[in-house]
Design a protein around this motif. Sequence first.
Motif, PDB file in Angstrom:
ATOM      1  N   PHE A   1     -30.461  19.066  11.405  1.00  0.00           N
ATOM      2  CA  PHE A   1     -31.842  19.092  10.930  1.00  0.00           C
ATOM      3  C   PHE A   1     -32.869  19.389  12.022  1.00  0.00           C
ATOM      4  CE2 PHE A   1     -29.513  16.202   8.051  1.00  0.00           C
ATOM      5  CZ  PHE A   1     -29.630  16.952   6.887  1.00  0.00           C
ATOM      6  N   GLN A   2     -32.451  19.498  13.281  1.00  0.00           N
ATOM      7  CA  GLN A   2     -33.331  19.775  14.421  1.00  0.00           C
ATOM      8  C   GLN A   2     -34.546  18.845  14.476  1.00  0.00           C
ATOM      9  OE1 GLN A   2     -32.377  22.743  12.431  1.00  0.00           O
ATOM     10  NE2 GLN A   2     -30.573  22.716  13.741  1.00  0.00           N
ATOM     11  N   LEU A   3     -34.359  17.581  14.106  1.00  0.00           N
ATOM     12  CA  LEU A   3     -35.446  16.602  14.164  1.00  0.00           C
ATOM     13  C   LEU A   3     -35.476  15.853  15.496  1.00  0.00           C
ATOM     14  CD1 LEU A   3     -35.182  15.108  10.559  1.00  0.00           C
ATOM     15  CD2 LEU A   3     -36.886  16.735  11.430  1.00  0.00           C
TER      16      LEU A   3
ATOM     17  N   PRO B   1     -34.353  16.095  19.837  1.00  0.00           N
ATOM     18  CA  PRO B   1     -34.095  17.097  20.874  1.00  0.00           C
ATOM     19  C   PRO B   1     -32.655  17.131  21.384  1.00  0.00           C
ATOM     20  CG  PRO B   1     -35.249  15.247  21.812  1.00  0.00           C
ATOM     21  CD  PRO B   1     -35.179  14.998  20.339  1.00  0.00           C
ATOM     22  N   GLY B   2     -31.822  16.166  20.980  1.00  0.00           N
ATOM     23  CA  GLY B   2     -30.447  16.166  21.451  1.00  0.00           C
ATOM     24  C   GLY B   2     -29.590  15.223  20.643  1.00  0.00           C
ATOM     25  N   GLY B   3     -28.284  15.369  20.774  1.00  0.00           N
ATOM     26  CA  GLY B   3     -27.336  14.554  20.031  1.00  0.00           C
ATOM     27  C   GLY B   3     -27.133  13.169  20.601  1.00  0.00           C
ATOM     28  N   ARG B   4     -27.786  12.877  21.714  1.00  0.00           N
ATOM     29  CA  ARG B   4     -27.752  11.527  22.286  1.00  0.00           C
ATOM     30  C   ARG B   4     -29.190  11.134  22.622  1.00  0.00           C
ATOM     31  NH1 ARG B   4     -23.734  11.248  27.125  1.00  0.00           N
ATOM     32  NH2 ARG B   4     -24.673  13.259  27.531  1.00  0.00           N
ATOM     33  N   THR B   5     -29.949  10.837  21.598  1.00  0.00           N
ATOM     34  CA  THR B   5     -31.346  10.475  21.811  1.00  0.00           C
ATOM     35  C   THR B   5     -31.647   9.159  21.091  1.00  0.00           C
ATOM     36  OG1 THR B   5     -31.916  12.036  20.042  1.00  0.00           O
ATOM     37  CG2 THR B   5     -32.242  12.795  22.286  1.00  0.00           C
ATOM     38  N   LEU B   6     -32.167   9.183  19.926  1.00  0.00           N
ATOM     39  CA  LEU B   6     -32.720   8.022  19.237  1.00  0.00           C
ATOM     40  C   LEU B   6     -31.775   6.812  19.177  1.00  0.00           C
ATOM     41  CD1 LEU B   6     -35.162   6.974  17.609  1.00  0.00           C
ATOM     42  CD2 LEU B   6     -34.009   7.824  15.572  1.00  0.00           C
ATOM     43  N   ALA B   7     -30.669   6.906  18.479  1.00  0.00           N
ATOM     44  CA  ALA B   7     -29.770   5.757  18.311  1.00  0.00           C
ATOM     45  C   ALA B   7     -28.975   5.453  19.579  1.00  0.00           C
ATOM     46  CB  ALA B   7     -28.817   5.996  17.143  1.00  0.00           C
ATOM     47  N   HIS B   8     -29.003   6.355  20.544  1.00  0.00           N
ATOM     48  CA  HIS B   8     -28.327   6.132  21.820  1.00  0.00           C
ATOM     49  C   HIS B   8     -29.216   5.433  22.844  1.00  0.00           C
ATOM     50  CE1 HIS B   8     -25.488   9.085  20.193  1.00  0.00           C
ATOM     51  NE2 HIS B   8     -24.649   8.756  21.172  1.00  0.00           N
ATOM     52  N   THR B   9     -30.497   5.247  22.539  1.00  0.00           N
ATOM     53  CA  THR B   9     -31.398   4.650  23.524  1.00  0.00           C
ATOM     54  C   THR B   9     -31.351   3.132  23.454  1.00  0.00           C
ATOM     55  OG1 THR B   9     -33.343   4.489  22.105  1.00  0.00           O
ATOM     56  CG2 THR B   9     -32.991   6.591  23.237  1.00  0.00           C
ATOM     57  N   LEU B  10     -31.645   2.521  24.585  1.00  0.00           N
ATOM     58  CA  LEU B  10     -31.717   1.056  24.628  1.00  0.00           C
ATOM     59  C   LEU B  10     -32.904   0.557  23.801  1.00  0.00           C
ATOM     60  CD1 LEU B  10     -30.878   0.444  28.385  1.00  0.00           C
ATOM     61  CD2 LEU B  10     -29.366   0.222  26.395  1.00  0.00           C
TER      62      LEU B  10
END
Length: 189
Positions: A53-55, A57-66
Motif C-alpha cells: 500500500f506504500q503507506l 517508508p519501509g518494511g521495518r518501520t511502524l510496528a518494528h519501532t520501540l
Amino acid sequence: MLPWGHAALGYLLYSYGLQFCRVGPPSGLAATCALAVGTQFPDLVDKPLSWTFQLLPGGRTLAHTLFVAVPLLLAVLFVARRFDYRRVGDAFVVGYASHLLGDTLWQLGQGNVEVLAFLVWPLIPVDEPEYDYSILEFFLQLELTAGVAFGLVVTAVGLLRWWRDGAPPLPSLGLELARPAEEPSDRRE
C-alpha cells in the motif's frame, strides 16, 4: 530474518525461558498460537503497509519501532494478566520481542550497528531497500545469502527443540507425531 526463522527464534527463546523458570515445556493451543502470531506481528503490519500500500517508508518501520512495541507489549501483558491469560500474553510478548531481536542479530554479528535505526524510526530514517513488487514476488526472488543461511540454521535448531518439547500444540489437539519406537530390551529384569 525470514518468517520461519522468526518463528524458530521465538520458540527457542520461549521454550528455554520456560525451562529457566522451571515451568516446563511450552503447551496449550492458545499460548502456542500467541507465540506464533507474536513472532510474525511486526512484519504482518509493516510489510503490507509498505510494500503493498506504500503507506510506510519501509518494511521495518511502524510496528518494528520501540515507540509502538513497548506500549503495545505492556498493554498485552496488562490485559493478559487482568483476564488471567498470563501464558498467552507472555508468549505473544516473547514472540514479538524475538522478532525485533531476529531483525538485528545477523547484522549486529557483522558489526553493523546502523541496523538498529529502525527501532527508533521516525527519529532516524530507515535505510533499507524498497521493493516495488509483492511479498509473493519477494519470496520467489529470494537468494541463499549468509543471512538467509543463518535463519535456516536457527529454524533447524528451533524445529529440533520443538520436537524434543513434544511438538506443542499438537498433543493438546489430540495429534501426536510418529516417533521412533523404543527398542525392546533383550535383558530380563
